[in-house]
Design an enzyme around this catalytic site. Structure first.
Site, PDB file in Angstrom:
ATOM      1  CD1 TRP A 176      -0.216  -1.410   3.213  1.00 43.79           C
ATOM      2  CD2 TRP A 176       0.508   0.709   3.322  1.00 43.79           C
ATOM      3  NE1 TRP A 176       0.521  -1.275   4.361  1.00 43.79           N
ATOM      4  CE2 TRP A 176       0.975   0.023   4.465  1.00 43.79           C
ATOM      5  CE3 TRP A 176       0.838   2.057   3.193  1.00 43.79           C
ATOM      6  CZ2 TRP A 176       1.747   0.622   5.445  1.00 43.79           C
ATOM      7  CZ3 TRP A 176       1.612   2.662   4.173  1.00 43.79           C
ATOM      8  CH2 TRP A 176       2.060   1.943   5.283  1.00 43.79           C
TER       9      TRP A 176
ATOM     10  NE  ARG B  35      10.261  -1.448  -7.525  1.00 41.27           N
ATOM     11  CZ  ARG B  35      10.724  -1.265  -6.278  1.00 41.27           C
ATOM     12  NH1 ARG B  35      11.398  -0.172  -5.981  1.00 41.27           N
ATOM     13  NH2 ARG B  35      10.502  -2.137  -5.339  1.00 41.27           N
TER      14      ARG B  35
ATOM     15  CD  GLU C 150      12.951  -5.432  -5.008  1.00 45.59           C
ATOM     16  OE1 GLU C 150      13.446  -4.832  -4.038  1.00 45.59           O
ATOM     17  OE2 GLU C 150      13.615  -5.791  -5.988  1.00 45.59           O
TER      18      GLU C 150
ATOM     19  NE  ARG D  20      10.706   8.841  -2.408  1.00 45.28           N
ATOM     20  CZ  ARG D  20      10.904   7.576  -2.744  1.00 45.28           C
ATOM     21  NH1 ARG D  20      11.574   6.780  -1.948  1.00 45.28           N
ATOM     22  NH2 ARG D  20      10.459   7.112  -3.883  1.00 45.28           N
TER      23      ARG D  20
ATOM     24  CB  CYS E  22      11.033  -0.640   1.641  1.00 48.93           C
ATOM     25  SG  CYS E  22      11.174   0.012  -0.022  1.00 48.93           S
TER      26      CYS E  22
ATOM     27  CB  SER F  88      13.738   5.572  -5.488  1.00 43.43           C
ATOM     28  OG  SER F  88      13.680   4.983  -4.216  1.00 43.43           O
TER      29      SER F  88
HETATM   30  P1  NAD Z   1       2.415  -6.792   3.411  1.00 36.53           P
HETATM   31  O1  NAD Z   1       3.489  -7.808   3.283  1.00 36.53           O
HETATM   32  O2  NAD Z   1       1.509  -6.867   4.565  1.00 36.53           O
HETATM   33  O3  NAD Z   1       1.484  -6.851   2.107  1.00 36.53           O
HETATM   34  C1  NAD Z   1       2.011  -6.763   0.811  1.00 36.53           C
HETATM   35  C2  NAD Z   1       1.037  -7.405  -0.155  1.00 36.53           C
HETATM   36  O4  NAD Z   1       0.925  -8.781   0.140  1.00 36.53           O
HETATM   37  C3  NAD Z   1      -0.370  -6.831  -0.088  1.00 36.53           C
HETATM   38  O5  NAD Z   1      -0.921  -6.799  -1.373  1.00 36.53           O
HETATM   39  C4  NAD Z   1      -1.097  -7.848   0.783  1.00 36.53           C
HETATM   40  O6  NAD Z   1      -2.490  -7.879   0.560  1.00 36.53           O
HETATM   41  C5  NAD Z   1      -0.441  -9.125   0.313  1.00 36.53           C
HETATM   42  N1  NAD Z   1      -0.530 -10.229   1.265  1.00 36.53           N
HETATM   43  C6  NAD Z   1      -0.582 -10.174   2.609  1.00 36.53           C
HETATM   44  N2  NAD Z   1      -0.649 -11.427   3.124  1.00 36.53           N
HETATM   45  C7  NAD Z   1      -0.628 -12.279   2.071  1.00 36.53           C
HETATM   46  C8  NAD Z   1      -0.653 -13.701   1.941  1.00 36.53           C
HETATM   47  N3  NAD Z   1      -0.731 -14.506   2.985  1.00 36.53           N
HETATM   48  N4  NAD Z   1      -0.601 -14.221   0.700  1.00 36.53           N
HETATM   49  C9  NAD Z   1      -0.514 -13.427  -0.372  1.00 36.53           C
HETATM   50  N5  NAD Z   1      -0.486 -12.080  -0.325  1.00 36.53           N
HETATM   51  C10 NAD Z   1      -0.540 -11.522   0.894  1.00 36.53           C
HETATM   52  O7  NAD Z   1       3.125  -5.372   3.275  1.00 36.53           O
HETATM   53  P2  NAD Z   1       2.465  -3.908   3.363  1.00 36.53           P
HETATM   54  O8  NAD Z   1       2.109  -3.635   4.790  1.00 36.53           O
HETATM   55  O9  NAD Z   1       1.406  -3.749   2.308  1.00 36.53           O
HETATM   56  O10 NAD Z   1       3.698  -3.004   2.902  1.00 36.53           O
HETATM   57  C11 NAD Z   1       4.702  -2.637   3.744  1.00 36.53           C
HETATM   58  C12 NAD Z   1       5.915  -3.545   3.596  1.00 36.53           C
HETATM   59  O11 NAD Z   1       6.352  -3.556   2.238  1.00 36.53           O
HETATM   60  C13 NAD Z   1       7.106  -3.052   4.393  1.00 36.53           C
HETATM   61  O12 NAD Z   1       7.728  -4.142   5.018  1.00 36.53           O
HETATM   62  C14 NAD Z   1       8.030  -2.440   3.324  1.00 36.53           C
HETATM   63  O13 NAD Z   1       9.378  -2.395   3.672  1.00 36.53           O
HETATM   64  C15 NAD Z   1       7.764  -3.342   2.175  1.00 36.53           C
HETATM   65  N6  NAD Z   1       8.139  -2.690   0.916  1.00 36.53           N
HETATM   66  C16 NAD Z   1       9.279  -3.101   0.289  1.00 36.53           C
HETATM   67  C17 NAD Z   1       9.687  -2.471  -0.880  1.00 36.53           C
HETATM   68  C18 NAD Z   1      10.931  -2.908  -1.592  1.00 36.53           C
HETATM   69  O14 NAD Z   1      11.098  -2.535  -2.750  1.00 36.53           O
HETATM   70  N7  NAD Z   1      11.815  -3.663  -0.979  1.00 36.53           N
HETATM   71  C19 NAD Z   1       8.930  -1.420  -1.406  1.00 36.53           C
HETATM   72  C20 NAD Z   1       7.770  -1.024  -0.734  1.00 36.53           C
HETATM   73  C21 NAD Z   1       7.384  -1.675   0.425  1.00 36.53           C
END
Ligand code: NAD
Length: 472
Positions: A146, A155, A246, A274, A280, A436
């Site tokens: 989100w 991306r 990621e 930001r 992340c 980025s």
């Molecule tokens: P999240 O892992 O809770 O969810 C990410 C996605 O996975 C969502 O679409 C969610 O609905 C889905 N999801 C959740 N449980 C699932 C399951 N059991 N099976 C399949 N899909 C499932 O993460 P979030 O809270 O949406 O985002 C924040 C996290 O994302 C942070 O840890 C952040 O660091 C990471 N992030 C990483 C990058 C990167 O490029 N490394 C970029 C942005 C965010």
């Protein structure tokens, strides 16, 4: 505003709908269609059927669709930024920055689509020829978080389209509207039906698990938390699906004693604030040389307290709401825990009253082993630790399971490069608070992930290498 699912080039209803909230006042913005088993199957059928012809489509055609998508997205950036700000809560300048950054992935991969690498070589023995070619992996599942609802989608869509893969995109439940708006852009850019499908399953875990066990699915590209990444890697292992991950970060931001303090404060404002700290890449462990600690903290706390918090779309607001009350409460809990253990509060540190998911910019000074440093604080909170030597700072910076990104500030480039080389991270910023860039490989080491997005590497996450040997 698109609220239905996008399957096989059609906007379709689901089994029921789910509300999407504006986190700045918790009002409902829209009701979005949820996919049941039938709709998940329809998305798989559409993407699978479109796969052979899409893989055979000329790279130039794929490139021009991406270029058109870049142009539409750039022209509609203001509208999209409003939408991102509304469903995610972030301040409009952050949202506009994200949308323009997101559009750049379409431009970059429009240029990459026609440059897929290959190789033709003579064997060392001279009697054989080695042909190396790269082919689209095929039907790919894209799962996005989100925090950057536009950029994390483009991306993945950009390189998948460029490589010739079809795809199913599953956005985060908090922010599906931006993903649907991007599907609408791809549709208007001329993407053939079935190549991109966007669904929000009613039961995420079981639906994604079923897809990962379906022989039609060939590739998983996930961006999200390390915790969910681990679950998906386990699921994907049953069919040995190619995975690009990621995952989370817990970035150290190191200010050595010869740093330009003014520049380092500016860099930290970017690295920390930001996206309201929900990145992340966010600096979450700030290590400052003790000899400059007081000056640095005073200047940084001043910059943090000058931010204007409020509804993201209001003029002058630089810090919007967190995505939900749940996320805001997680941030508050981490800060409350640190202060109860004796953290020194330099600015703010209390949760404002009212319905929105707000949390104020907060600077706290903590001990080097405080628990808050082991957490990815997804908000406007900056925990600072003072250190005495470069060796100590490097050890502290590497004391984490994560390895996504890190930052180091020093006026001595040799010293900074030595430090950067010792850091365990996929990316290091030297005297830069924002790295980025669609033209650079983004990704982590350790438990921050596998693979790279963007740059020359990004398209390879959607290609597989084939070696063809010829006897001459
Ligand atoms: P999240 O892992 O809770 O969810 C990410 C996605 O996975 C969502 O679409 C969610 O609905 C889905 N999801 C959740 N449980 C699932 C399951 N059991 N099976 C399949 N899909 C499932 O993460 P979030 O809270 O949406 O985002 C924040 C996290 O994302 C942070 O840890 C952040 O660091 C990471 N992030 C990483 C990058 C990167 O490029 N490394 C970029 C942005 C965010």
């Amino acid at each position: 505003m698109r609220t239905k699912m996008y399957i096989d080039g059609q906007w379709v209803d689901g089994v029921k709908t789910t509300p999407v909230y504006d986190p700045s006042d918790l009002s409902v913005i829209a009701d979005v269609a949820l996919a049941g088993d039938k709709e998940c199957e329809a998305a798989l059928v559409a993407a699978d059927s479109a796969s052979p012809s899409w893989a055979a489509t000329a790279p130039r055609v794929r490139s021009e669709i991406l270029r058109k998508a870049f142009e539409i997205m750039s022209a509609e950036a203001d509208y999209l930024a409003e939408l991102v700000s509304k469903e995610n809560g972030k301040a409009l300048p952050d949202a506009k920055g994200e949308v323009l950054y997101a559009a750049e992935f379409f431009r970059w991969f429009a240029e990459e689509a026609v440059r897929t690498p290959g190789d033709f070589r003579k064997s060392p023995s001279g009697d054989k020829r080695i042909l190396v070619t790269h082919q689209p992996i095929g039907l790919s599942l894209l799962i996005t978080p989100w925090n950057f609802p536009a950029a994390m989608a483009t991306r993945k869509i950009g390189p998948a389209v460029a490589a010739g893969c079809t795809m199913i995109l599953k956005p985060a439940g908090e922010t599906p509207l931006t993903a649907l708006a991007i599907a609408d852009i791809m549709d208007r850019a001329g993407l053939p039906k079935g190549v991109l499908n966007v669904i929000l399953p009613e039961n995420t875990g079981p639906a994604i698990s079923a897809m990962l066990h379906d022989p039609r699915l060939k590739n998983l590209s996930f961006t999200g938390s390390t915790e969910v990444g681990r679950i998906l890697l386990r699921e994907a292992s049953d069919r040995v699906i190619r995975c690009s991950m990621e995952l989370g970060g817990n970035a150290p931001f190191v200010v050595l004693d010869d740093a330009n303090i003014e520049e380092a404060v500016k860099g930290l404002m970017l690295a920390k604030m930001r996206n309201g700290g929900a990145a992340c890449t966010a600096a979450n462990r700030i290590y400052v040389a003790r000899s400059i600690g007081d000056r640095f903290i005073a200047e940084f706390a001043k910059a943090m307290s000058s931010m204007k918090m409020g509804v993201g779309r209001e003029s002058g607001v630089t810090l919007g709401a967190s995505v939900s009350l749940k996320e805001r409460n997680k941030i508050a809990e981490l800060v409350d825990g640190a202060t109860s253990r004796g953290a020194k509060v330099h600015t703010c540190g209390t949760t404002p009253e009212g319905p929105g998911a707000f949390y104020p910019p907060t600077v706290i000074e903590v001990s080097k082993d405080d628990e808050i440093l082991a957490n990815e604080v997804f908000g406007p909170v900056a925990p600072i630790v003072l250190f005495d030597t470069d060796e100590e700072a490097l050890k502290l910076a590497n004391d984490t399971e994560y390895g996504l990104i890190s930052y180091v500030y020093s006026e001595d480039l040799k010293r900074a490069i030595r430090f950067a080389e010792g850091i365990e991270a996929g990316m290091v910023g030297i005297n830069r608070g924002l790295l980025s860039d669609p033209a650079a490989p983004f990704g982590g080491v350790k438990q921050s992930g596998l693979g790279r997005e963007g740059g020359f590497d990004g398209i390879h996450e959607f290609l597989q290498t084939k070696y063809i040997g010829v006897e001459i």
